[in-house]
Design a protein around this motif. Structure first.
Motif: not given
Length: 291
Positions: A32-45
Motif C-alpha cells: 500500500l505505501p509505495l502504490e499510494f506514492m505512485i498513484i497519489g503522487g502522480s495524481g497530485v503532479g
C-alpha cells in the motif's frame, strides 16, 4: 461529518468483506505505501500541471467546504429576506438618497450590522451594495438589471465550480494511474521470473493492489467529494438568487412585503421560512434601522 462517516463505512465494508472472505491483509499493507506514492503522487503532479494556482486554491478550500457543509442555514435565509425588506422599505419610504449611506458604507450601516453573519461575508455585501447602488444611479429598468444580474451570477457560479471540476477530473484519473502502478508491478515481477512461485505470487498480488487502490480512490473518495462540493456550490448559489429576485421584484414597483415574498419562493424548500414566519420577522425589525 457525513463525509468522514461515509469514508469510514467504505473502508470497513471493503476491507471487512475482504477479510471475512478469507483474504489476508499482509500483502495489501506491504504494498500500500509505495502504490499510494505512485498513484497519489502522480495524481497530485498531474493536478498541478493541469490547473493554475487559482483553481488549485479553490479546490483545496473546497475540501474544507465539503467537511463543513453549506455555509447558509435556514436562519440565514430568513435574515437575508429581512435585510432586503429593510433596504427596499427604506427606498419606498425615504427615497433612494436615504439608501446611499448604507450601500456606500455597509460596515457602518445599522441595517447590515443587524445581521452580523451576513455583514461579515463580503461577497454577499458587495453583491447587494453593487446592485442597490445602481438604483441610485437611475439604472432601474428591471429587465436590464435582471439581465446583468443573471450574467453576473452565471460568471460567479462558473468560477466557483472550477475547483469542483478539477477535483472531478483528478478522481477520473485515479483508475488509469492504478493501472500504471499495476503495470510497473508486473514489470518488476517479470524481471524476477527466476524467483520461486511464492515470491512471484506475492509480487503479482502487490501489483494488483495498485489497480484496486486507483479504483477505490476514484469511485469512493475523490469523485464523491467532487460531486458533494458541486452540490454545496449550487446550494450556496441560491442565496444570491434570492437577492436577485428581491431586487428585480422591487424594481418592478412591488411593495417590500411582496418583493421579499417573491424572494422567499427562491429559497430551497427545506430552508425556506413560512409566510407567517417571515411576516413575523419583518414586523419585529427595530424602527431605528430605518433612520
Amino acid at each position: 461529518m457525513f463525509v468522514i462517516i461515509g469514508i469510514i463505512v467504505v473502508m470497513v465494508m471493503a476491507f471487512g468483506g475482504y477479510v471475512l472472505a478469507g483474504g489476508k491483509m499482509a500483502p495489501i499493507i506491504k504494498a500500500l505505501p509505495l502504490e499510494f506514492m505512485i498513484i497519489g503522487g502522480s495524481g497530485v503532479g498531474a493536478f498541478m500541471v493541469t490547473n493554475g494556482g487559482g483553481v488549485i486554491k479553490k479546490a483545496l478550500s473546497g475540501l474544507g467546504k465539503v467537511m463543513k457543509g453549506p455555509k447558509w442555514k435556514s436562519d440565514d435565509y430568513r435574515d437575508l429576506l429581512c435585510l432586503m425588506f429593510a433596504l427596499t422599505k427604506l427606498i419606498k419610504t425615504k427615497g433612494v438618497i436615504a439608501l446611499e449611506p448604507h450601500v456606500e458604507n455597509p460596515h457602518d450601516s445599522k441595517i447590515f450590522n443587524n445581521y452580523p453573519k451576513l455583514a461579515s461575508d463580503h461577497h454577499v455585501v458587495d453583491f447587494i451594495c453593487d446592485y442597490m447602488r445602481m438604483t441610485t444611479m437611475n439604472f432601474d429598468d428591471p429587465h436590464q438589471v435582471e439581465d446583468v444580474l443573471m450574467k453576473d451570477l452565471e460568471k460567479h457560479h462558473h468560477e466557483e465550480s472550477e475547483g469542483a471540476h478539477a477535483l472531478s477530473v483528478l478522481g477520473e484519473s485515479f483508475p488509469a494511474l492504478g493501472i500504471v502502478a499495476a503495470v510497473l508491478g508486473v514489470i518488476k515481477t517479470m524481471a524476477s521470473i527466476d524467483q520461486p512461485i511464492e515470491v512471484l505470487g506475492a509480487m503479482i498480488g502487490g501489483a494488483l493492489v495498485g489497480t484496486f487502490l486507483g479504483i477505490l480512490l476514484s469511485y469512493t473518495i475523490a469523485s464523491p467529494i467532487a460531486v458533494r462540493l458541486q452540490q454545496i456550490i449550487d446550494e450556496e448559489g441560491h442565496f444570491f438568487n434570492v437577492i436577485k429576485d428581491v431586487i428585480v421584484a422591487h424594481l418592478h414597483g412591488n411593495a417590500p412585503q411582496i418583493s421579499v415574498e417573491i424572494g422567499r419562493k427562491s429559497v430551497p424548500t427545506h430552508m425556506a421560512p413560512t409566510f407567517y414566519e417571515l411576516d413575523e420577522a419583518v414586523q419585529e425589525l427595530p424602527n431605528d434601522m430605518f433612520s
